[in-house]
Structures are given as C-alpha cells and as structure tokens.
Design an enzyme around this catalytic site. Structure first.
Site, PDB file in Angstrom:
ATOM      1  N   LYS A  70      -8.265 -49.498 -65.265  1.00 16.19           N
ATOM      2  CA  LYS A  70      -8.372 -50.239 -63.627  1.00 16.19           C
ATOM      3  C   LYS A  70      -9.598 -51.061 -63.254  1.00 16.19           C
ATOM      4  O   LYS A  70      -9.475 -51.604 -62.299  1.00 16.19           O
ATOM      5  CB  LYS A  70      -8.158 -49.180 -62.702  1.00 16.19           C
ATOM      6  CG  LYS A  70      -7.189 -48.128 -63.347  1.00 16.19           C
ATOM      7  CD  LYS A  70      -7.154 -47.072 -62.527  1.00 16.19           C
ATOM      8  CE  LYS A  70      -5.641 -46.177 -62.365  1.00 16.19           C
ATOM      9  NZ  LYS A  70      -5.631 -44.931 -61.729  1.00 16.19           N
ATOM     10  N   ASP A 107      -3.791 -45.874 -55.332  1.00 19.57           N
ATOM     11  CA  ASP A 107      -4.132 -44.451 -56.152  1.00 19.57           C
ATOM     12  C   ASP A 107      -4.589 -43.956 -54.436  1.00 19.57           C
ATOM     13  O   ASP A 107      -5.198 -42.995 -55.150  1.00 19.57           O
ATOM     14  CB  ASP A 107      -5.551 -44.817 -57.521  1.00 19.57           C
ATOM     15  CG  ASP A 107      -4.630 -44.443 -58.282  1.00 19.57           C
ATOM     16  OD1 ASP A 107      -3.434 -44.743 -58.442  1.00 19.57           O
ATOM     17  OD2 ASP A 107      -5.535 -45.895 -59.896  1.00 19.57           O
TER      18      ASP A 107
HETATM   19  P1  NDP Z   1     -10.750 -44.020 -66.508  1.00 17.24           P
HETATM   20  O1  NDP Z   1     -10.985 -43.831 -68.257  1.00 17.24           O
HETATM   21  O2  NDP Z   1     -11.706 -44.876 -66.519  1.00 17.24           O
HETATM   22  O3  NDP Z   1     -12.248 -42.773 -66.429  1.00 17.24           O
HETATM   23  C1  NDP Z   1     -12.751 -41.536 -66.855  1.00 17.24           C
HETATM   24  C2  NDP Z   1     -13.286 -40.677 -66.742  1.00 17.24           C
HETATM   25  O4  NDP Z   1     -12.866 -39.201 -67.339  1.00 17.24           O
HETATM   26  C3  NDP Z   1     -14.430 -40.985 -66.391  1.00 17.24           C
HETATM   27  O5  NDP Z   1     -15.428 -40.329 -65.440  1.00 17.24           O
HETATM   28  C4  NDP Z   1     -15.587 -40.609 -68.274  1.00 17.24           C
HETATM   29  O6  NDP Z   1     -17.310 -40.115 -68.491  1.00 17.24           O
HETATM   30  C5  NDP Z   1     -14.724 -39.020 -67.723  1.00 17.24           C
HETATM   31  N1  NDP Z   1     -14.357 -38.381 -69.303  1.00 17.24           N
HETATM   32  C6  NDP Z   1     -13.588 -39.112 -70.554  1.00 17.24           C
HETATM   33  N2  NDP Z   1     -13.577 -38.177 -71.936  1.00 17.24           N
HETATM   34  C7  NDP Z   1     -14.809 -36.958 -70.922  1.00 17.24           C
HETATM   35  C8  NDP Z   1     -14.680 -36.039 -71.656  1.00 17.24           C
HETATM   36  N3  NDP Z   1     -14.540 -35.343 -73.513  1.00 17.24           N
HETATM   37  N4  NDP Z   1     -15.781 -35.177 -71.000  1.00 17.24           N
HETATM   38  C9  NDP Z   1     -16.249 -35.294 -69.967  1.00 17.24           C
HETATM   39  N5  NDP Z   1     -15.966 -36.626 -68.859  1.00 17.24           N
HETATM   40  C10 NDP Z   1     -14.858 -37.617 -69.608  1.00 17.24           C
HETATM   41  O7  NDP Z   1      -9.629 -42.644 -65.950  1.00 17.24           O
HETATM   42  P2  NDP Z   1      -9.335 -43.170 -64.916  1.00 17.24           P
HETATM   43  O8  NDP Z   1     -10.186 -43.083 -63.833  1.00 17.24           O
HETATM   44  O9  NDP Z   1      -8.302 -44.105 -64.662  1.00 17.24           O
HETATM   45  O10 NDP Z   1      -8.221 -41.796 -64.970  1.00 17.24           O
HETATM   46  C11 NDP Z   1      -8.592 -40.867 -64.840  1.00 17.24           C
HETATM   47  C12 NDP Z   1      -8.075 -39.668 -64.819  1.00 17.24           C
HETATM   48  O11 NDP Z   1      -6.963 -39.543 -63.694  1.00 17.24           O
HETATM   49  C13 NDP Z   1      -6.791 -39.915 -66.318  1.00 17.24           C
HETATM   50  O12 NDP Z   1      -6.615 -38.523 -66.552  1.00 17.24           O
HETATM   51  C14 NDP Z   1      -5.827 -39.841 -64.881  1.00 17.24           C
HETATM   52  O13 NDP Z   1      -4.313 -39.842 -65.504  1.00 17.24           O
HETATM   53  C15 NDP Z   1      -5.679 -39.754 -63.583  1.00 17.24           C
HETATM   54  N6  NDP Z   1      -4.706 -40.107 -62.896  1.00 17.24           N
HETATM   55  C16 NDP Z   1      -3.875 -40.491 -61.779  1.00 17.24           C
HETATM   56  C17 NDP Z   1      -3.541 -40.252 -61.045  1.00 17.24           C
HETATM   57  C18 NDP Z   1      -2.685 -40.028 -60.455  1.00 17.24           C
HETATM   58  O14 NDP Z   1      -1.431 -40.671 -58.821  1.00 17.24           O
HETATM   59  N7  NDP Z   1      -1.892 -38.947 -60.140  1.00 17.24           N
HETATM   60  C19 NDP Z   1      -3.668 -42.106 -60.545  1.00 17.24           C
HETATM   61  C20 NDP Z   1      -4.638 -42.388 -61.351  1.00 17.24           C
HETATM   62  C21 NDP Z   1      -5.709 -41.745 -62.338  1.00 17.24           C
HETATM   63  P3  NDP Z   1     -17.751 -41.104 -69.065  1.00 17.24           P
HETATM   64  O15 NDP Z   1     -17.851 -42.053 -67.577  1.00 17.24           O
HETATM   65  O16 NDP Z   1     -18.700 -40.598 -69.229  1.00 17.24           O
HETATM   66  O17 NDP Z   1     -17.284 -41.789 -69.961  1.00 17.24           O
END
Ligand code: NDP
Length: 276
Positions: A70, A107
C-alpha cells in the site's frame, strides 16, 4: 447484453489467495448486470517492479492494493488523491482513459463506516501496527472524530514514530508511540489491531492483550475479517468487538464509487454485510 467483459479489475498483493474482495465486487457486478470482472493477482515483493511494469502495458481499468504494497505502490502512480497522499498509503487505483494510474485511499472511509456513529464518539484510540492500514486508521480517527488522544504501538517502533510525525503536520491531537516492552497504564475507547497477526498463514497469536487497556465501553476492532484470538479474548472479557468484514465491504463500496460513480444497492450491501 453481450457476455463480453468490458472492464477488468483486480486486487494486487501477497498473500492474496485469502482475499474476499473478488467475491464482493463480482457479486455487485452480477447484481447490477455489469459485464465486469474482478480477479486476484499475486505479486511477491521481489517481483513487484517487473509485474507492475507488465500490468501497465495491459488492459485494466482499476486495482485494489493490499498487503504489503500500500505504500510501495505510490512510487509507480502517475497521480495521487491528496488524502491518500497525506495518509501515505493507497488501496485503490483508477486507470484513466489516457492510461494514467491515479491512487486513492478508501480504507479510512471503510474503517470509519464500520464503527457505531462512524466513530464520532471515540475520544481515545490505540492502534497496534504501523503499516498501510494503520496509517489509514490513524488518519480516519484523527480527522473525522472527536478523538483527542492517539497512541500507536508497533513491533518496529520507528515506523509508528514516522506515522505520528506525518500526522502531527496536520493535527493537534495528542499522539505518542509505544513499544511492546512499555507498560501502558492508560485505557482507550477504541483499540485496533492493524497488524497481520492472525491473517491466514501467519501465526494467530495476538500482538497485545487488549483487555487491560480497555474500560467497560471500549470497542476492540480487528481489521482481519476472520475471528482472531485478539477478538476472542476481548469478547470473553465482555467487550464490544468489530471484525474487519464490514470495513472490507465499505472500503470496496468506496472503491466501486471511484470506478463507476455508483453506490452499492441497499439490498446487496445488506446481503454482503450479513455474510460474516
Ligand atoms: P502491512 O504489511 O503494511 O503492515 C503489517 C503490520 O503488521 C506492520 O505493522 C508489522 O509490523 C505488523 N506485523 C507483521 N507481522 C507481525 C508480527 N509477527 N508481530 C507483530 N507485528 C507484526 O499491512 P497492512 O497495513 O496493509 O495490513 C494490516 C492488516 O490489516 C492485514 O491483516 C490486512 O489484511 C488488514 N486490512 C484489512 C482491511 C479490511 O478492509 N478489513 C483493509 C486493510 C487492511 P512491522 O512494522 O514491525 O513490520
């Protein structure tokens, strides 16, 4: 009407197999008898540039963008809507007649529409995560609600700090970041899991226990649309919870409006919202 597909849309991401966005859009196309299609395109981070270049040469009308692109997608756009620019994340692309790609963020609207009273009662919020979705949630909360307090906690605290830094340019809301090692002593009206923890293929252990950070009227919201451990422990404690399904439906409707200028019908919106 001919069965020939006249407009093609897709969701780009990785992993994308679990995505229910095609189910939503294809159902709406069917209901409105639109000869459009909506597909899933899996792109691994390593092949992002190459696959985007190929998509730019093909005949598409629009995309949704999901994890983990994104923010990265912004660099390949020709234009960006000012709000998406401010959020720093794009989840919807409209391909204009001249082939130019314009990015939007729907979003934040989907997130707010899924809250009671569209979130206008929320005064304090904790966001867990600092990816593209967390950016949209943070923007939504501080820009259209009565929120006076925003905290963000993320595995990589520097990413949370970058969001706060960006938002502070436009908002006087009190904001701070936490690390998972900090002892948080405040409670919040809204606690949002915007991490991928709990997403299919990623271990479903919750990133943080929301219960000690909640008061009796706290809403615990997970952007993931299947029941996660995070929501289950909140439910067991008697807290109000919201999963990511209504947000997904509402953000899809906002994308559909950008692509077609039309809303979902009341009946299909109701049908979709009642699915999960
Ligand atoms: P990104 O990949 O941009 O961000 C992922 C986030 O998750 C980061 O903050 C990352 O931390 C964290 N993370 C990943 N793995 C771990 C872990 N093992 N422990 C702790 N933190 C972790 O993803 P998005 O922001 O695009 O999406 C995030 C979530 O939101 C997804 O599950 C997605 O499906 C959901 N979503 C749902 C929507 C809906 O309409 N319902 C719309 C948009 C998203 P770090 O920065 O440290 O890597």
């Amino acid at each position: 009407m001919s069965n020939k597909i006249s407009k093609r849309f897709a969701i780009l991401g990785y992993p994308v197999e679990h995505s229910l966005s095609p189910d939503i859009h294809n159902r709406v196309f069917e209901e409105l008898s639109l000869p459009y299609s909506y597909e899933k395109i899996s792109i691994t981070p390593g092949e992002f540039i190459q696959k985007i270049s190929l998509l730019k040469l093909s005949d598409w009308n629009g995309f949704n963008v999901t994890v983990p692109f994104k923010s990265d997608i912004i660099s390949v756009l020709d234009k960006i809507d000012p709000i998406a620019d401010q959020i720093g994340a794009v989840n919807t692309i409209q391909i204009e007649k001249n082939g130019k790609w314009k990015g939007f963020n729907t979003d934040y609207l989907g997130f707010l529409r899924a809250l009671p009273n569209e979130g206008t009662d929320i005064k304090s919020c904790l966001i867990i995560g600092a990816g593209g979705a967390a950016r949209a949630v943070a923007f939504g909360i501080i820009s259209t609600t009565q929120c006076t307090r925003l905290a963000i906690i993320n595995r990589s605290q520097n990413r949370a700090e970058l969001i706060v830094e960006d938002l502070k340019k436009h908002s006087a809301v009190s904001m701070q970041t936490y690390s998972f090692d900090d002892k948080i002593t405040e409670t919040f009206d809204l606690i949002v899991n915007a991490t991928t923890k709990g997403l299919k293929g990623i271990a479903d252990s919750y990133p943080i226990d929301p219960v000690p950070l909640a008061h009796a009227h706290t809403i615990v919201y997970d952007l993931i649309y299947k029941p996660t451990q995070f929501l289950k422990i909140a439910q067991s404690a008697g807290l109000k919870t919201i999963n990511g399904w209504p947000m997904l439906v509402f953000q899809a409707e906002e994308a559909f409006k950008i692509w077609t200028g039309r809303n979902f019908s009341e009946s299909v919106r109701k049908e979709l919202l009642s699915k999960y």
